[in-house]
Design a protein around this motif. Structure first.
Motif, PDB file in Angstrom:
ATOM      1  N   GLN A   1       0.878  -0.971   0.148  1.00 14.37           N
ATOM      2  CA  GLN A   1       0.207  -0.007  -0.001  1.00 14.37           C
ATOM      3  C   GLN A   1       0.780   1.196  -0.087  1.00 14.37           C
ATOM      4  O   GLN A   1       1.600   1.341   1.109  1.00 14.37           O
ATOM      5  N   LEU A   2       0.595   2.162  -0.948  1.00 11.72           N
ATOM      6  CA  LEU A   2       1.103   4.119  -1.342  1.00 11.72           C
ATOM      7  C   LEU A   2       0.946   3.986   0.066  1.00 11.72           C
ATOM      8  O   LEU A   2      -0.551   4.596   0.000  1.00 11.72           O
ATOM      9  N   LEU A   3       1.613   4.899   0.495  1.00 10.34           N
ATOM     10  CA  LEU A   3       1.315   6.260   1.440  1.00 10.34           C
ATOM     11  C   LEU A   3       1.510   7.445   1.641  1.00 10.34           C
ATOM     12  O   LEU A   3       2.353   7.561  -0.201  1.00 10.34           O
ATOM     13  N   SER A   4       0.989   8.053   1.764  1.00 14.28           N
ATOM     14  CA  SER A   4       1.067  10.185   0.987  1.00 14.28           C
ATOM     15  C   SER A   4       2.139  10.055   1.314  1.00 14.28           C
ATOM     16  O   SER A   4       2.531  11.538   0.535  1.00 14.28           O
TER      17      SER A   4
ATOM     18  N   VAL B   1      -6.971   2.975   3.554  1.00 18.85           N
ATOM     19  CA  VAL B   1      -6.240   4.197   3.556  1.00 18.85           C
ATOM     20  C   VAL B   1      -7.426   5.377   3.801  1.00 18.85           C
ATOM     21  O   VAL B   1      -8.402   5.614   3.196  1.00 18.85           O
ATOM     22  N   THR B   2      -7.156   5.737   5.028  1.00 19.13           N
ATOM     23  CA  THR B   2      -8.737   6.553   5.640  1.00 19.13           C
ATOM     24  C   THR B   2      -7.939   8.214   5.681  1.00 19.13           C
ATOM     25  O   THR B   2      -6.688   8.398   4.992  1.00 19.13           O
ATOM     26  N   PRO B   3      -9.312   8.446   5.391  1.00 21.26           N
ATOM     27  CA  PRO B   3      -8.779  10.685   4.550  1.00 21.26           C
ATOM     28  C   PRO B   3      -7.694  11.287   5.331  1.00 21.26           C
ATOM     29  O   PRO B   3      -6.825  11.613   4.613  1.00 21.26           O
ATOM     30  N   ASN B   4      -7.266  10.471   6.473  1.00 16.74           N
ATOM     31  CA  ASN B   4      -5.829  11.356   7.275  1.00 16.74           C
ATOM     32  C   ASN B   4      -4.582  10.302   6.834  1.00 16.74           C
ATOM     33  O   ASN B   4      -4.242  10.860   7.543  1.00 16.74           O
ATOM     34  N   GLY B   5      -4.738   9.705   6.235  1.00 15.36           N
ATOM     35  CA  GLY B   5      -4.032   9.099   5.809  1.00 15.36           C
ATOM     36  C   GLY B   5      -2.703   8.118   5.640  1.00 15.36           C
ATOM     37  O   GLY B   5      -2.272   7.363   5.716  1.00 15.36           O
ATOM     38  N   ASP B   6      -4.119   7.319   7.326  1.00 11.80           N
ATOM     39  CA  ASP B   6      -3.844   5.995   7.803  1.00 11.80           C
ATOM     40  C   ASP B   6      -4.436   5.135   7.321  1.00 11.80           C
ATOM     41  O   ASP B   6      -5.395   5.098   6.511  1.00 11.80           O
ATOM     42  N   LEU B   7      -3.728   4.133   7.120  1.00 12.83           N
ATOM     43  CA  LEU B   7      -3.841   2.464   6.564  1.00 12.83           C
ATOM     44  C   LEU B   7      -3.617   1.757   7.759  1.00 12.83           C
ATOM     45  O   LEU B   7      -3.568   1.650   8.528  1.00 12.83           O
ATOM     46  N   VAL B   8      -5.595   1.066   7.605  1.00 16.26           N
ATOM     47  CA  VAL B   8      -6.224   0.636   8.242  1.00 16.26           C
ATOM     48  C   VAL B   8      -6.933  -1.249   7.790  1.00 16.26           C
ATOM     49  O   VAL B   8      -6.803  -0.770   6.624  1.00 16.26           O
ATOM     50  N   GLN B   9      -6.232  -1.695   8.077  1.00 15.59           N
ATOM     51  CA  GLN B   9      -5.754  -3.424   7.852  1.00 15.59           C
ATOM     52  C   GLN B   9      -6.678  -4.421   8.888  1.00 15.59           C
ATOM     53  O   GLN B   9      -6.665  -4.334  10.090  1.00 15.59           O
TER      54      GLN B   9
ATOM     55  N   VAL C   1      -7.998  -5.152  13.847  1.00 17.61           N
ATOM     56  CA  VAL C   1      -7.972  -4.138  13.524  1.00 17.61           C
ATOM     57  C   VAL C   1      -6.728  -3.281  13.673  1.00 17.61           C
ATOM     58  O   VAL C   1      -5.709  -3.636  14.618  1.00 17.61           O
ATOM     59  N   ARG C   2      -5.379  -3.372  12.257  1.00 20.20           N
ATOM     60  CA  ARG C   2      -4.600  -2.799  12.526  1.00 20.20           C
ATOM     61  C   ARG C   2      -4.483  -1.638  11.806  1.00 20.20           C
ATOM     62  O   ARG C   2      -4.838  -1.019  10.618  1.00 20.20           O
ATOM     63  N   VAL C   3      -3.746  -0.759  12.576  1.00 20.65           N
ATOM     64  CA  VAL C   3      -3.234   0.901  12.348  1.00 20.65           C
ATOM     65  C   VAL C   3      -1.483   1.060  11.499  1.00 20.65           C
ATOM     66  O   VAL C   3      -0.968   0.997  12.837  1.00 20.65           O
ATOM     67  N   PHE C   4      -1.400   1.818  10.545  1.00 20.71           N
ATOM     68  CA  PHE C   4       0.141   1.711  10.633  1.00 20.71           C
ATOM     69  C   PHE C   4      -0.028   3.364   9.857  1.00 20.71           C
ATOM     70  O   PHE C   4      -1.067   3.789   8.661  1.00 20.71           O
TER      71      PHE C   4
ATOM     72  N   LEU D   1     -15.690   5.061   2.734  1.00 30.62           N
ATOM     73  CA  LEU D   1     -16.727   5.656   2.793  1.00 30.62           C
ATOM     74  C   LEU D   1     -17.040   7.354   2.955  1.00 30.62           C
ATOM     75  O   LEU D   1     -15.877   7.696   2.888  1.00 30.62           O
ATOM     76  N   PRO D   2     -17.998   7.804   2.519  1.00 31.26           N
ATOM     77  CA  PRO D   2     -17.704   9.655   2.271  1.00 31.26           C
ATOM     78  C   PRO D   2     -18.005   9.999   3.737  1.00 31.26           C
ATOM     79  O   PRO D   2     -17.175  11.198   4.184  1.00 31.26           O
ATOM     80  N   ASP D   3     -18.076   9.466   4.666  1.00 32.50           N
ATOM     81  CA  ASP D   3     -17.874   9.932   6.056  1.00 32.50           C
ATOM     82  C   ASP D   3     -16.188   9.880   6.899  1.00 32.50           C
ATOM     83  O   ASP D   3     -16.006   9.358   8.031  1.00 32.50           O
ATOM     84  N   GLY D   4     -16.102   8.929   5.974  1.00 30.27           N
ATOM     85  CA  GLY D   4     -14.266   8.422   6.743  1.00 30.27           C
ATOM     86  C   GLY D   4     -14.489   6.768   6.587  1.00 30.27           C
ATOM     87  O   GLY D   4     -13.047   6.228   7.387  1.00 30.27           O
ATOM     88  N   ARG D   5     -16.036   6.478   7.402  1.00 31.80           N
ATOM     89  CA  ARG D   5     -15.609   4.838   7.532  1.00 31.80           C
ATOM     90  C   ARG D   5     -15.616   3.819   6.600  1.00 31.80           C
ATOM     91  O   ARG D   5     -15.147   4.347   5.338  1.00 31.80           O
ATOM     92  N   GLN D   6     -14.917   2.846   6.451  1.00 29.12           N
ATOM     93  CA  GLN D   6     -14.880   1.976   5.922  1.00 29.12           C
ATOM     94  C   GLN D   6     -15.863   0.607   5.419  1.00 29.12           C
ATOM     95  O   GLN D   6     -16.176   0.469   6.976  1.00 29.12           O
ATOM     96  N   ILE D   7     -16.278   0.586   4.558  1.00 28.74           N
ATOM     97  CA  ILE D   7     -16.957  -0.833   5.419  1.00 28.74           C
ATOM     98  C   ILE D   7     -16.740  -2.253   4.162  1.00 28.74           C
ATOM     99  O   ILE D   7     -15.626  -2.293   3.604  1.00 28.74           O
TER     100      ILE D   7
END
Length: 388
Positions: free
Chosen positions: A50-53, A120-128, A139-142, A169-175
């Motif tokens: 996964q490429l990050l910001s 990748v969330t709107p703030n740039g975190d990878l949520v796996q 749930v893991r966050v990098f 999703l538009p509100d920043g969550r993941q489905i």
């Protein structure tokens, strides 16, 4: 040497089309295009990337294959009584790769990320999320920083997730949809009709199926272990009242391919792509034929709207030892061309990329390719014999 033995040399990075500006490399097979080897060994297999910001790529592999070839920093070890290979492991199964400097550093991931999913969330975190064994509900966050490492939450999922799919999703969550034997979905953070050859339009707010799309002609499966690939094509007519959205699904394996592969019979992969305008009131699948059959392929949407098809096998199915005939040629798909003229075959690589390989688009338009571990457990002896 068989193809499966050769692709045990999984510890490799490569770049596609490195010698041309992105507007050229993405539109034509120029005579000078080439593959460039970046690292002979990164110590692990790139099952996920996964490429990050910050222009760094997070790479990781499953944790229960035993020790990797990359030690963790002194004082860091993974202790896991549920691990099926080793209970104390002081080697890395994840790295952070710096694209600009061509350097990498080991990372510590505690639980098994085998066939996990993320975004990748709107703030740039990878949520796996999810994975196998003790990782199936994690749930893991990098976060993208030069000293960050994986942070894990304890059983952050409501259901076990193995081979599921995440979407922002538009509100920043993941489905998080589906997974092996999971015909449901849930959200991260929390606020729960999935199939292998059908598609639905889901209103996730109302928890309602809005539309059921027709079955892809032929009825063959396109999901694991008959693993195809899919991409949302660039949207057209961007007025809210008239958006046109098309989905492209390519490759896979015919019905029965997995069971036949377990018996030593390797059926040819699917050679078709199916495309559908999901915003059409009466949507229908349009079938096109690829120049090369492909299962376990990856699809990358390029900046100019074209699609790159890469990696995978020409016969068999996903799973260890079940793929044959590596597909070495990348293929470019031009969605705006007339049907029958959309595919263009490009320069082949010399390294097969089969089960658990991956590809990622970089910000300069290049495509990073890595991974492949078609055999159960690491086989470093084969790797070294290829290098010497």
């Amino acid at each position: 040497m068989s193809s499966l033995t050769f692709i045990s040399s999984v510890l490799l990075f490569q770049l596609l089309f490195t010698s041309h500006p992105c507007h050229r490399i993405l539109t034509s097979a120029a005579p000078g295009e080439r593959w460039q080897l970046l690292q002979k060994s990164i110590g692990i297999s790139a099952m996920h990337m996964q490429l990050l910001s910050n222009d760094r790529v997070v790479v990781f592999d499953r944790t229960d294959f035993g020790p990797s070839n990359l030690p963790l920093p002194e004082g860091k070890c993974r202790f896991d009584l549920n691990d099926t290979a080793v209970k104390q492991d002081c080697t890395a199964h994840s790295i952070e790769y710096d694209v600009l400097s061509n350097k990498f550093r080991p990372l510590l991931v505690q639980t098994d990320v085998w066939c996990s999913s993320g975004a990748v969330t709107p703030n740039g975190d990878l949520v796996q999320t999810g994975g196998f064994n003790d990782g199936e509900r994690k749930v893991r966050v990098f976060s993208p920083c030069s000293s960050c490492d994986w942070q894990e939450s304890n059983n952050g999922l409501a259901a076990r997730r193995w081979y599921s799919t995440n979407h922002i999703l538009p509100d920043g969550r993941q489905i998080i949809v589906g997974g092996r034997k999971q015909f449901n979905y849930e959200f991260v953070p929390k606020n729960i009709a999935v199939s292998d050859n059908r598609a639905i339009l889901l209103d996730y707010v109302k928890n309602k199926v809005v539309k059921r799309y027709p079955t892809i002609p032929g009825g063959d499966p396109r999901s694991y272990p008959s693993t195809g690939s899919a991409v949302l094509l660039p949207l057209k007519n961007l007025k809210a009242s008239d958006i046109q959205a098309e989905v492209l699904v390519c490759g896979g394996a015919p019905k029965g391919s997995y069971s036949q592969a377990t018996q030593g019979e390797f059926i040819g992969a699917l050679k078709t792509c199916a495309r559908i305008l999901i915003t059409d009131p009466n949507p229908k699948w349009v079938i096109d034929t690829m120049p090369l059959a492909r299962v376990m392929g990856d699809m990358i949407l390029l900046p100019n709207g074209n699609v790159l098809l890469i990696n995978g096998a020409g016969s068999g199915s996903a799973g260890w030892e079940f793929g044959r005939n590596p597909v070495l040629n990348p293929v470019l798909y031009r969605p705006d061309n007339k049907i029958g003229t959309r595919f263009e075959t490009h320069t082949p690589t010399k390294i097969p990329r089969m089960y658990h390989s991956t590809a990622a688009l970089l910000r300069d338009g290049r495509v990073l390719v890595g991974g492949s571990n078609p055999r159960t457990y690491y086989n470093l002896q084969v790797f070294y014999s290829l290098l010497n």
